[in-house]
Motif scaffolding. Structure first.
Motif, PDB file in Angstrom:
ATOM      1  N   MET B   1     -64.025 -67.937  26.844  1.00 19.90           N
ATOM      2  CA  MET B   1     -64.902 -66.505  26.376  1.00 19.90           C
ATOM      3  C   MET B   1     -65.213 -66.573  24.751  1.00 19.90           C
ATOM      4  N   ILE B   2     -64.474 -67.408  24.339  1.00 19.12           N
ATOM      5  CA  ILE B   2     -64.259 -67.256  22.914  1.00 19.12           C
ATOM      6  C   ILE B   2     -65.835 -68.707  22.431  1.00 19.12           C
ATOM      7  N   ALA B   3     -65.572 -69.551  23.313  1.00 20.99           N
ATOM      8  CA  ALA B   3     -66.497 -70.187  22.973  1.00 20.99           C
ATOM      9  C   ALA B   3     -68.194 -69.755  23.194  1.00 20.99           C
ATOM     10  N   VAL B   4     -67.783 -68.736  24.194  1.00 19.59           N
ATOM     11  CA  VAL B   4     -69.241 -68.316  24.406  1.00 19.59           C
ATOM     12  C   VAL B   4     -69.532 -67.693  22.982  1.00 19.59           C
ATOM     13  N   GLU B   5     -68.246 -66.616  22.872  1.00 18.60           N
ATOM     14  CA  GLU B   5     -69.091 -65.653  21.549  1.00 18.60           C
ATOM     15  C   GLU B   5     -69.848 -66.719  20.600  1.00 18.60           C
ATOM     16  N   LEU B   6     -68.940 -68.081  20.122  1.00 13.59           N
ATOM     17  CA  LEU B   6     -69.602 -68.121  19.012  1.00 13.59           C
ATOM     18  C   LEU B   6     -70.430 -68.687  19.092  1.00 13.59           C
ATOM     19  N   VAL B   7     -71.054 -69.573  20.627  1.00 11.42           N
ATOM     20  CA  VAL B   7     -72.564 -70.140  20.613  1.00 11.42           C
ATOM     21  C   VAL B   7     -73.443 -68.584  20.074  1.00 11.42           C
ATOM     22  N   LYS B   8     -72.880 -67.306  20.593  1.00 17.98           N
ATOM     23  CA  LYS B   8     -74.363 -66.181  20.835  1.00 17.98           C
ATOM     24  C   LYS B   8     -74.214 -65.839  18.678  1.00 17.98           C
ATOM     25  N   LEU B   9     -72.568 -65.913  18.137  1.00 16.95           N
ATOM     26  CA  LEU B   9     -73.054 -65.916  16.907  1.00 16.95           C
ATOM     27  C   LEU B   9     -73.874 -67.180  16.140  1.00 16.95           C
ATOM     28  N   PHE B  10     -73.507 -67.893  15.954  1.00 17.66           N
ATOM     29  CA  PHE B  10     -74.330 -68.702  15.541  1.00 17.66           C
ATOM     30  C   PHE B  10     -75.888 -69.567  16.209  1.00 17.66           C
ATOM     31  N   ARG B  11     -76.054 -68.999  17.301  1.00 17.79           N
ATOM     32  CA  ARG B  11     -77.676 -69.253  17.219  1.00 17.79           C
ATOM     33  C   ARG B  11     -77.997 -67.727  17.404  1.00 17.79           C
ATOM     34  N   ARG B  12     -77.421 -67.413  16.842  1.00 11.85           N
ATOM     35  CA  ARG B  12     -78.297 -66.327  16.433  1.00 11.85           C
ATOM     36  C   ARG B  12     -78.602 -66.275  15.169  1.00 11.85           C
ATOM     37  N   PRO B  13     -79.725 -66.480  14.396  1.00 15.73           N
ATOM     38  CA  PRO B  13     -81.141 -66.750  12.879  1.00 15.73           C
ATOM     39  C   PRO B  13     -79.889 -65.609  11.871  1.00 15.73           C
ATOM     40  N   ARG B  14     -79.393 -64.831  12.012  1.00 18.54           N
ATOM     41  CA  ARG B  14     -78.835 -63.178  11.090  1.00 18.54           C
ATOM     42  C   ARG B  14     -77.844 -63.900  10.740  1.00 18.54           C
ATOM     43  N   THR B  15     -77.526 -65.142  11.372  1.00 20.52           N
ATOM     44  CA  THR B  15     -76.061 -65.656  10.950  1.00 20.52           C
ATOM     45  C   THR B  15     -75.751 -66.191  10.078  1.00 20.52           C
ATOM     46  N   TRP B  16     -77.292 -67.203   9.816  1.00 17.33           N
ATOM     47  CA  TRP B  16     -77.778 -67.804   9.162  1.00 17.33           C
ATOM     48  C   TRP B  16     -78.096 -67.609   8.169  1.00 17.33           C
ATOM     49  N   VAL B  17     -79.024 -66.555   8.187  1.00 18.35           N
ATOM     50  CA  VAL B  17     -79.405 -66.129   7.229  1.00 18.35           C
ATOM     51  C   VAL B  17     -78.409 -65.109   6.544  1.00 18.35           C
TER      52      VAL B  17
END
Lengths: 332, 269
Positions: B1-17
């Motif tokens: 579940m934590i891995a899923v959340e991290l994938v969602k967070l860091f595959r989101r362009p907004r995070t990096w912007v």
């Protein structure tokens, strides 16, 4: 009509869910109140293994609230829920992996592809074997007709494609029970036909389908059992075949209704233009009598109520209406 | 579940912007300082900034001091405020819960993801600050002068910088806890983010008000800048310890409230 009792139920103690060995969804005196609004007002659902159960009701009759209570999203004010023989929402962690759900619209992460969306959904809970995940995702994408969709992000999908992807998510773990809320929303006629075939095929291989809809024609083509919700109450629950059983009258098509009246006299129940309803459940006998007397007959069939007639007779006016003296407001 | 959340967070362009924007201001400030050689006088402007002209080693700390009052809390509030309310608004929350993800597990995963985001953001700001500082200002060979006038070795600087990063991260977790709590209350990620920022602005404002001095020690932003005390000699632990304690109390209370609310609420989104 054994199951057609309106369940008024007394507030307070909910009796245990009455269930046969085959009950897949059973509720007992299930209620949900939002303040003064009774969105769901004491319903006793009984969905059996192998059913394609049509859960009908006007907008605001409490369908969605009921579906959400079954899945543990909304907590019931009162009453019991059993899903696949286990109490909900207590046993959700054991039961829900065996249930596939499409709740109102499909919802996905728009910036990710359909495949990644399904993979993440499968990884987000128990009961989805990691080793078979990629294969299962490919298989369901194929099954709903998205096999070649590739890496396009979901935000580039059409409404129908999203609906298919939502269905794919529901099918991911080969569920024993499918809970679908308006599954053909946004699909074109071919798409609707395809999904209907898919659901029937799944049902043939043992999946119980609980289909919430307000499209009567759709339910009539698909379902074996029907429950009708009206303002939070289950006003009807029975086999579709029983509900639409012949009424014991014969429908005669003729350009000369007046002649029918002369020949059969008191047996004529109603005349509606060129359609005459005649008492008697044997069309051959009616035909012989009419033709023998020289009445032209262009069509002949047993009268059956349509599902629409049954539902309209059981339910009151649309819950969207907000009339001045309306007693109880529309649910959510 | 934590891995899923991290994938969602860091595959989101907004995070990096967000992380990239977070670094824009410190870099801009560094470039301006290097070009003009006009540092603020000691004691004025953001902490450490007067010292960096002589020693680029301190620029990670100056960069943190620049983003700490506003940009870093905004970034954290956006991510944490989005965590539950964003799923609710997008409709994915009902599918996660019907999967079933488990409400407590989902909340914990969201919290861990927010923590990882805070850590990554702070570390990236510090790292970019280090690179900017050493390129533009050079590293003083003689060691670094503390606010107390003594000199620290490079090793001491590294240890204390890491402590400072830890302290800032922990302070930002308080922001994340506010935003996460609001995120469980509303289906609007914007509302949750603005709610958390409103708390911080209220806190900063009350801190400047003499009439509010009796409640000042309990304001969430009160000890944010106390990591400066790590660069005194000897380290002035008092405010740092208080800051950690205060944030810990806020974290426990807010996460408890988030959990109590989220596990019992009707998901109608």
């Amino acid at each position: 009509m054994t199951g057609a009792l309106t369940t008024t139920g007394t507030p307070g103690a909910a009796p245990p869910v009455r269930r046969s060995a085959t009950t897949v969804i059973g509720t007992s005196n299930l209620r949900k109140r939002y303040g003064a609004v009774h969105a769901v007002d004491g319903i006793d659902l009984d969905v059996r293994a192998g059913d394609v159960y049509g859960f009908l009701g006007a907008n605001g009759s409490g369908k969605t609230t009921t579906v959400r209570m079954l899945l543990g999203l909304v907590l019931a004010t009162e009453g019991e829920i059993e899903l696949l023989g286990e109490p909900m929402p207590r046993a959700g962690r054991r039961v829900l992996p065996r249930v596939g759900a499409l709740i109102e619209n499909p919802a996905h992460y728009g910036h990710l592809s359909g495949r990644v969306n399904l993979t993440l959904l499968d990884a987000a809970g128990p009961g989805g074997d990691r080793r078979t995940r990629a294969d299962r995702v490919s298989a369901v994408l194929e099954q709903v007709g998205l096999g070649a969709v590739g890496r396009r992000p979901v935000k580039a999908y059409s409404l129908g494609m999203r609906q298919r992807l939502g269905l794919a998510g529901a099918l991911l773990r080969r569920p024993e029970l499918l809970v679908l809320d308006e599954p053909t929303n946004g699909l074109d006629p071919q798409g609707i036909h395809e999904i209907r075939d898919l659901l029937l095929e799944l049902n043939r291989t043992g999946t119980t389908v609980f289909l919430s809809s307000h499209l009567l024609a759709e339910v009539e083509q698909l379902c074996t059992r029907v429950g009708v919700l009206d303002r939070g109450r289950l006003v009807l629950q029975d086999e579709l075949a029983t509900l639409t059983a012949p009424t014991g009258a014969t429908l005669v098509q003729t350009p000369r209704p007046d002649l029918v009246h002369r020949v059969l006299g008191g047996r004529v129940l109603r005349v509606d233009g060129e359609r005459v309803v005649v008492h008697g459940a044997d069309p051959a006998e009616v035909n012989a009598a009419l033709v023998g007397a020289g009445v032209p007959v262009t069509g002949l069939e047993l009268e059956r109520p349509s599902l629409e007639e049954v539902v309209l007779a059981a339910a009151s006016s649309s819950a969207d209406r907000v009339d001045g003296a309306a007693g109880r407001g529309a649910g959510r | 579940m934590i891995a899923v959340e991290l994938v969602k967070l860091f595959r989101r362009p907004r995070t990096w912007v967000t992380i990239a924007l977070l670094n824009a201001l410190p870099v801009l400030v560094a470039v301006l300082l290097a070009l003009t050689d006009l540092g603020p006088r000691p004691g004025e402007g953001p902490a450490f900034l007067s010292a960096v002209l002589t020693n680029g080693n301190l620029y990670p700390l100056a960069a943190l001091a620049i983003v700490l009052p506003l940009f870093l809390p905004i970034a954290v509030a956006v991510v944490a405020g989005d965590s539950v309310a964003g799923e609710a608004q997008g409709g994915t929350l009902r599918y996660l819960l019907a999967r079933p993800a488990g409400r407590t597990r989902l909340l914990v995963a969201k919290l861990v993801a927010a923590f990882v985001f805070v850590l990554v953001a702070v570390v990236v700001v510090a790292a970019v600050g280090y690179v900017t500082g050493s390129v533009l200002f050079g590293v003083a060979p003689t060691g670094t002068t503390t606010f107390s006038g003594t000199t620290l070795s490079s090793q001491q600087i590294v240890v204390r910088t890491l402590l400072a990063i830890g302290y800032v991260t922990f302070s930002m977790l308080g922001v994340a806890a506010f935003a996460l709590f609001f995120s469980t209350l509303t289906d609007s990620p914007l509302g949750a983010t603005l709610g958390a920022l409103a708390v911080l602005i209220t806190s900063s404002l009350l801190f400047t008000l003499d009439a509010a001095s009796s409640i000042a020690p309990y304001l969430p932003t009160r000890y944010w800048l106390s990591y400066v005390d790590l660069f005194r000699d000897p380290i002035l632990w008092r405010d740092i310890v208080r800051g950690v304690g205060l944030q810990a109390v806020y974290l426990v209370v807010l996460l408890g409230a988030s959990w109590a609310n989220f596990t019992t609420k009707d998901v109608t989104s």
